[in-house]
Write a protein that holds these residues in place. Structure first.
Motif, PDB file in Angstrom:
ATOM      1  N   ARG A 103       0.771  -1.256   0.135  1.00  0.00           N
ATOM      2  CA  ARG A 103       0.254   0.043   0.023  1.00  0.00           C
ATOM      3  C   ARG A 103       1.024   0.685   0.458  1.00  0.00           C
ATOM      4  O   ARG A 103       0.395   2.564  -0.681  1.00  0.00           O
ATOM      5  CB  ARG A 103      -0.895   0.439   1.181  1.00  0.00           C
ATOM      6  N   GLN A 104       2.387   1.227   0.887  1.00  0.00           N
ATOM      7  CA  GLN A 104       2.576   2.299   0.551  1.00  0.00           C
ATOM      8  C   GLN A 104       3.909   2.411  -0.758  1.00  0.00           C
ATOM      9  O   GLN A 104       3.786   3.629  -0.646  1.00  0.00           O
ATOM     10  CB  GLN A 104       3.310   2.617   1.373  1.00  0.00           C
ATOM     11  N   ALA A 105       3.927   1.341  -1.269  1.00  0.00           N
ATOM     12  CA  ALA A 105       4.588   1.994  -2.276  1.00  0.00           C
ATOM     13  C   ALA A 105       3.830   2.191  -3.361  1.00  0.00           C
ATOM     14  O   ALA A 105       4.182   3.451  -4.500  1.00  0.00           O
ATOM     15  CB  ALA A 105       4.798   0.201  -2.970  1.00  0.00           C
ATOM     16  N   LEU A 106       2.175   1.931  -3.635  1.00  0.00           N
ATOM     17  CA  LEU A 106       1.636   2.627  -4.798  1.00  0.00           C
ATOM     18  C   LEU A 106       1.434   3.698  -4.356  1.00  0.00           C
ATOM     19  O   LEU A 106       1.012   4.699  -5.306  1.00  0.00           O
ATOM     20  CB  LEU A 106      -0.058   1.602  -3.827  1.00  0.00           C
ATOM     21  N   GLU A 107       1.419   4.439  -2.843  1.00  0.00           N
ATOM     22  CA  GLU A 107       1.170   5.759  -2.370  1.00  0.00           C
ATOM     23  C   GLU A 107       2.157   6.638  -3.336  1.00  0.00           C
ATOM     24  O   GLU A 107       1.879   7.426  -3.199  1.00  0.00           O
ATOM     25  CB  GLU A 107       0.622   5.900  -1.387  1.00  0.00           C
TER      26      GLU A 107
END
Length: 245
Positions: free
Chosen positions: A147-151
Motif C-alpha cells: 500500500r505504501q509503495a503504491l501511494e
C-alpha cells in the motif's frame, strides 16, 4: 592777618601739589576692555536627506489581470493523469490477487491445525500456532508495504504532472500579463472569462501526452519480529485466524 594767610597758603600749596602728583602717580590705569568672546564655530550645513524611492503603485481595477485554474480537474482529465491512474489500478489489481492467494493458503493451514488439535501434543501444537501467527504477521506487513509503495509511486507521478502544469500556467500568465492566479477551489463566484483551465489542459496534453509510472518496490516484511511467548502446556492452544483484507 593777611600776611598769615599768605604764609599758610605758601606752605599748603607745595604740599597740595605733592599730594596731587602722588595721587596721579598711584592712580590705577584704566582697565582694558574685556576681550570679545570668540564666535562659535560655524557648523557645516547638514547634507540634504535623500528622498526614499517612490513606492510602485498597487494594481488597480484598470490594470489587474486575474486567472483561474481548476487544478483538480487537470489532475483528473489530462491524458497523463488518466494514464497514471490506469497503471496504478493495474498494479493494485496484481497486488490484490497476490495477497488473496496468500490469504487462501493461510486459511487452509488454519483449518489443518484445527483438525490436528486432538492428535498433536500441546508443545507441538503451540509451536505450529506460533509459526502460523508469524505468517499472519508477515502477510499484514506485506500488505502495508504494498500500500505504501503504491501511494508513493502515485504521488511521484502526479508531482511530475503538477510541475509541467505550473510551467504552462506561468507561460500563459506571462502572455496575458496576469497579476493574480487563483485555484478554482479557493473561489466561490468568479467571471468564467478568467478561467483558463481548458487552455492549460490542451497544452498539457500536447506537452505530456503519456507518463510511465516508476513503481517503487514494496518494503519486504521484517524478519526480526519476535514471536509471541509460548502458551502454558496445560492450556489448550488456539489457532489464530488470518485477517481478511
Amino acid at each position: 592777618m593777611l600776611q598769615w594767610y599768605s604764609h599758610l597758603a605758601a606752605l599748603l600749596l607745595p604740599l597740595l601739589c605733592s599730594l596731587v602728583g602722588s595721587a596721579v602717580a598711584q592712580a590705577p590705569s584704566a582697565p582694558a576692555p574685556p576681550a570679545q568672546a570668540p564666535a562659535p564655530p560655524t557648523q557645516a550645513p547638514a547634507p540634504p536627506t535623500q528622498a526614499p524611492p517612490p513606492t510602485p503603485p498597487l494594481p488597480t481595477a484598470q490594470n489587474l489581470t486575474v486567472m483561474v485554474v481548476d487544478v483538480q480537474a487537470l489532475l483528473q482529465n489530462s491524458k497523463a493523469a488518466k494514464m497514471v491512474r490506469s497503471q496504478i489500478e493495474q498494479k493494485r489489481g496484481e497486488y490484490t490477487k497476490e495477497i488473496s492467494h496468500q490469504e487462501e493458503s493461510l486459511r487452509a493451514e488454519r483449518d489443518a491445525l484445527q483438525r490436528q488439535q486432538a492428535s498433536l501434543s500441546p508443545e507441538s501444537l503451540n509451536q505450529k500456532g506460533r509459526d502460523f501467527q508469524q505468517k499472519v504477521n508477515d502477510l499484514e506487513r506485506n500488505v502495508q508495504g504494498k500500500r505504501q509503495a503504491l501511494e508513493k509511486s502515485n504521488g511521484d507521478a502526479l508531482q511530475k504532472i503538477q510541475e509541467e502544469m505550473l510551467k504552462i500556467i506561468a507561460d500563459i500568465a506571462k502572455q496575458r500579463k496576469a497579476n493574480l492566479v487563483f485555484q478554482r477551489t479557493d473561489l466561490v463566484l468568479f467571471d468564467q472569462a478568467f478561467d483558463v483551465t481548458d487552455e492549460v489542459l490542451q497544452k498539457l496534453d500536447e506537452q505530456m501526452p503519456t507518463l510511465t509510472v516508476n513503481f517503487v518496490a514494496p518494503v519486504p516484511p521484517s524478519a526480526s519480529a519476535s514471536p509471541p511467548a509460548p502458551a502454558a502446556a496445560s492450556s489448550p492452544a488456539t489457532t489464530p485466524k488470518p485477517k481478511k483484507k
